[in-house]
Design a protein around this motif. Sequence first.
Motif, PDB file in Angstrom:
ATOM      1  N   UNK A  43      42.505  42.595  18.296  1.00 61.14           N
ATOM      2  CA  UNK A  43      43.383  41.429  18.158  1.00 61.14           C
ATOM      3  C   UNK A  43      44.548  41.508  19.138  1.00 61.14           C
ATOM      4  N   UNK A  44      45.120  42.685  19.266  1.00 61.45           N
ATOM      5  CA  UNK A  44      46.229  42.880  20.190  1.00 61.45           C
ATOM      6  C   UNK A  44      45.778  42.629  21.629  1.00 61.45           C
ATOM      7  N   UNK A  45      44.653  43.202  22.008  1.00 60.75           N
ATOM      8  CA  UNK A  45      44.137  43.023  23.361  1.00 60.75           C
ATOM      9  C   UNK A  45      43.796  41.557  23.630  1.00 60.75           C
ATOM     10  N   UNK A  46      43.221  40.879  22.664  1.00 59.76           N
ATOM     11  CA  UNK A  46      42.863  39.471  22.852  1.00 59.76           C
ATOM     12  C   UNK A  46      44.102  38.610  23.022  1.00 59.76           C
ATOM     13  N   UNK A  47      45.133  38.876  22.233  1.00 55.21           N
ATOM     14  CA  UNK A  47      46.368  38.104  22.333  1.00 55.21           C
ATOM     15  C   UNK A  47      46.983  38.246  23.723  1.00 55.21           C
ATOM     16  N   UNK A  48      47.057  39.488  24.194  1.00 48.91           N
ATOM     17  CA  UNK A  48      47.662  39.731  25.500  1.00 48.91           C
ATOM     18  C   UNK A  48      46.765  39.185  26.613  1.00 48.91           C
ATOM     19  N   UNK A  49      45.462  39.370  26.477  1.00 48.78           N
ATOM     20  CA  UNK A  49      44.536  38.880  27.499  1.00 48.78           C
ATOM     21  C   UNK A  49      44.611  37.372  27.656  1.00 48.78           C
ATOM     22  N   UNK A  50      44.776  36.662  26.550  1.00 49.14           N
ATOM     23  CA  UNK A  50      44.822  35.192  26.597  1.00 49.14           C
ATOM     24  C   UNK A  50      45.973  34.703  27.460  1.00 49.14           C
ATOM     25  N   UNK A  51      47.079  35.448  27.487  1.00 52.08           N
ATOM     26  CA  UNK A  51      48.231  35.047  28.302  1.00 52.08           C
ATOM     27  C   UNK A  51      47.884  35.008  29.784  1.00 52.08           C
ATOM     28  N   UNK A  52      46.994  35.909  30.180  1.00 48.46           N
ATOM     29  CA  UNK A  52      46.667  36.037  31.602  1.00 48.46           C
ATOM     30  C   UNK A  52      45.364  35.327  31.964  1.00 48.46           C
ATOM     31  N   UNK A  53      44.520  35.105  30.983  1.00 54.02           N
ATOM     32  CA  UNK A  53      43.235  34.453  31.246  1.00 54.02           C
ATOM     33  C   UNK A  53      43.434  33.030  31.775  1.00 54.02           C
ATOM     34  N   UNK A  54      44.369  32.286  31.196  1.00 54.17           N
ATOM     35  CA  UNK A  54      44.586  30.888  31.605  1.00 54.17           C
ATOM     36  C   UNK A  54      44.978  30.771  33.082  1.00 54.17           C
ATOM     37  N   UNK A  55      45.957  31.539  33.577  1.00 53.00           N
ATOM     38  CA  UNK A  55      46.283  31.439  35.008  1.00 53.00           C
ATOM     39  C   UNK A  55      45.125  31.857  35.912  1.00 53.00           C
ATOM     40  N   UNK A  56      44.365  32.870  35.499  1.00 55.42           N
ATOM     41  CA  UNK A  56      43.231  33.307  36.314  1.00 55.42           C
ATOM     42  C   UNK A  56      42.152  32.239  36.377  1.00 55.42           C
ATOM     43  N   UNK A  57      41.855  31.627  35.229  1.00 54.83           N
ATOM     44  CA  UNK A  57      40.839  30.565  35.204  1.00 54.83           C
ATOM     45  C   UNK A  57      41.303  29.346  35.990  1.00 54.83           C
ATOM     46  N   UNK A  58      42.584  29.019  35.904  1.00 54.76           N
ATOM     47  CA  UNK A  58      43.118  27.876  36.656  1.00 54.76           C
ATOM     48  C   UNK A  58      43.011  28.134  38.155  1.00 54.76           C
ATOM     49  N   UNK A  59      43.320  29.362  38.582  1.00 56.37           N
ATOM     50  CA  UNK A  59      43.225  29.698  40.006  1.00 56.37           C
ATOM     51  C   UNK A  59      41.778  29.610  40.489  1.00 56.37           C
ATOM     52  N   UNK A  60      40.852  30.108  39.673  1.00 52.94           N
ATOM     53  CA  UNK A  60      39.432  30.021  40.042  1.00 52.94           C
ATOM     54  C   UNK A  60      38.996  28.560  40.110  1.00 52.94           C
ATOM     55  N   UNK A  61      39.507  27.729  39.208  1.00 54.81           N
ATOM     56  CA  UNK A  61      39.175  26.308  39.206  1.00 54.81           C
ATOM     57  C   UNK A  61      39.706  25.586  40.436  1.00 54.81           C
ATOM     58  N   UNK A  62      40.749  26.115  41.054  1.00 62.08           N
ATOM     59  CA  UNK A  62      41.289  25.525  42.292  1.00 62.08           C
ATOM     60  C   UNK A  62      40.555  26.042  43.522  1.00 62.08           C
ATOM     61  N   UNK A  63      39.544  26.873  43.307  1.00 59.15           N
ATOM     62  CA  UNK A  63      38.773  27.401  44.427  1.00 59.15           C
ATOM     63  C   UNK A  63      39.229  28.757  44.903  1.00 59.15           C
ATOM     64  N   UNK A  64      40.164  29.369  44.211  1.00 60.13           N
ATOM     65  CA  UNK A  64      40.640  30.690  44.593  1.00 60.13           C
ATOM     66  C   UNK A  64      39.719  31.781  44.078  1.00 60.13           C
ATOM     67  N   UNK A  65      39.994  32.995  44.508  1.00 62.46           N
ATOM     68  CA  UNK A  65      39.258  34.163  44.036  1.00 62.46           C
ATOM     69  C   UNK A  65      40.273  35.133  43.442  1.00 62.46           C
ATOM     70  N   UNK A  66      40.671  34.865  42.220  1.00 62.86           N
ATOM     71  CA  UNK A  66      41.708  35.705  41.616  1.00 62.86           C
ATOM     72  C   UNK A  66      41.173  37.076  41.242  1.00 62.86           C
ATOM     73  N   UNK A  67      42.064  38.014  40.999  1.00 70.16           N
ATOM     74  CA  UNK A  67      41.615  39.320  40.510  1.00 70.16           C
ATOM     75  C   UNK A  67      40.993  39.152  39.118  1.00 70.16           C
ATOM     76  N   UNK A  68      40.228  40.140  38.715  1.00 68.90           N
ATOM     77  CA  UNK A  68      39.606  40.092  37.390  1.00 68.90           C
ATOM     78  C   UNK A  68      40.665  40.299  36.316  1.00 68.90           C
ATOM     79  N   UNK A  69      40.357  39.848  35.114  1.00 66.15           N
ATOM     80  CA  UNK A  69      41.256  40.070  33.990  1.00 66.15           C
ATOM     81  C   UNK A  69      41.463  41.568  33.783  1.00 66.15           C
ATOM     82  N   UNK A  70      40.415  42.341  33.927  1.00 70.35           N
ATOM     83  CA  UNK A  70      40.538  43.790  33.761  1.00 70.35           C
ATOM     84  C   UNK A  70      41.542  44.378  34.744  1.00 70.35           C
ATOM     85  N   UNK A  71      41.520  43.876  35.965  1.00 73.43           N
ATOM     86  CA  UNK A  71      42.461  44.356  36.985  1.00 73.43           C
ATOM     87  C   UNK A  71      43.899  43.999  36.596  1.00 73.43           C
ATOM     88  N   UNK A  72      44.087  42.798  36.076  1.00 76.30           N
ATOM     89  CA  UNK A  72      45.417  42.381  35.643  1.00 76.30           C
ATOM     90  C   UNK A  72      45.900  43.257  34.488  1.00 76.30           C
TER      91      UNK A  72
END
Length: 194
Positions: free
Chosen positions: A124-153
């Motif tokens: 639960x703790x990991x999911x909560x924290x991951x969700x904070x960073x997942x949205x910016x990464x997915x948005x960047x990928x949606x703009x055509x970028x190649x963001x780092x992986x969530x694991x890297x973040x």
Amino acid sequence: MTAKSKDSRPGGRSARVRSAVHQAVVDLVAEIGADKVTVPAVARRAGVHPSSVYRRWGTTAALLADVADSRQEEEAPELLGDLRQDLERAAVWTLADLSRPGGVAFFRAEVAPDVDDRRAGLRACLERVSARFRAPLEAAAGRGGTPPSLERVLDRVVAPLYFRVVFSVPGTDERYARGLAAELCAEHPAGSSG
């Protein structure tokens, strides 16, 4: 009616008791520290009988873990459309959440080995924290970028923040949090394109 069947109702007395007990825990942790919080003190502050608290949570550690799991987080910062800025804001948000009164105590309680389902708390703790960073990464990928992986973040931004706050390392401030995200983005310049 058993305690379990009362707890399954969405409202009523059980919900009021839970809310009062949770608020009492948050207040006491901020005032005296998690290590001094006891079930009788929580019960007094919440205006309930200690047996009600013991029956529902069993131990202070389980109570702290339940509060940690249910704490409402502030709304996520609005995405700005730039990966670096969005990750910096998520890093600052994470630092602020962990640094608020009782933040480390609630984190420790949530992942403590003496809580019934430690793995669930960790997930639960990991999911909560991951969700904070997942949205910016997915948005960047949606703009055509190649963001780092969530694991890297998690490795490069989140882990250092948690380590430094838990161990009270000096200099762990907003500037430091932003710097972690900026360094990671400098290694992944294609992540911000779009």
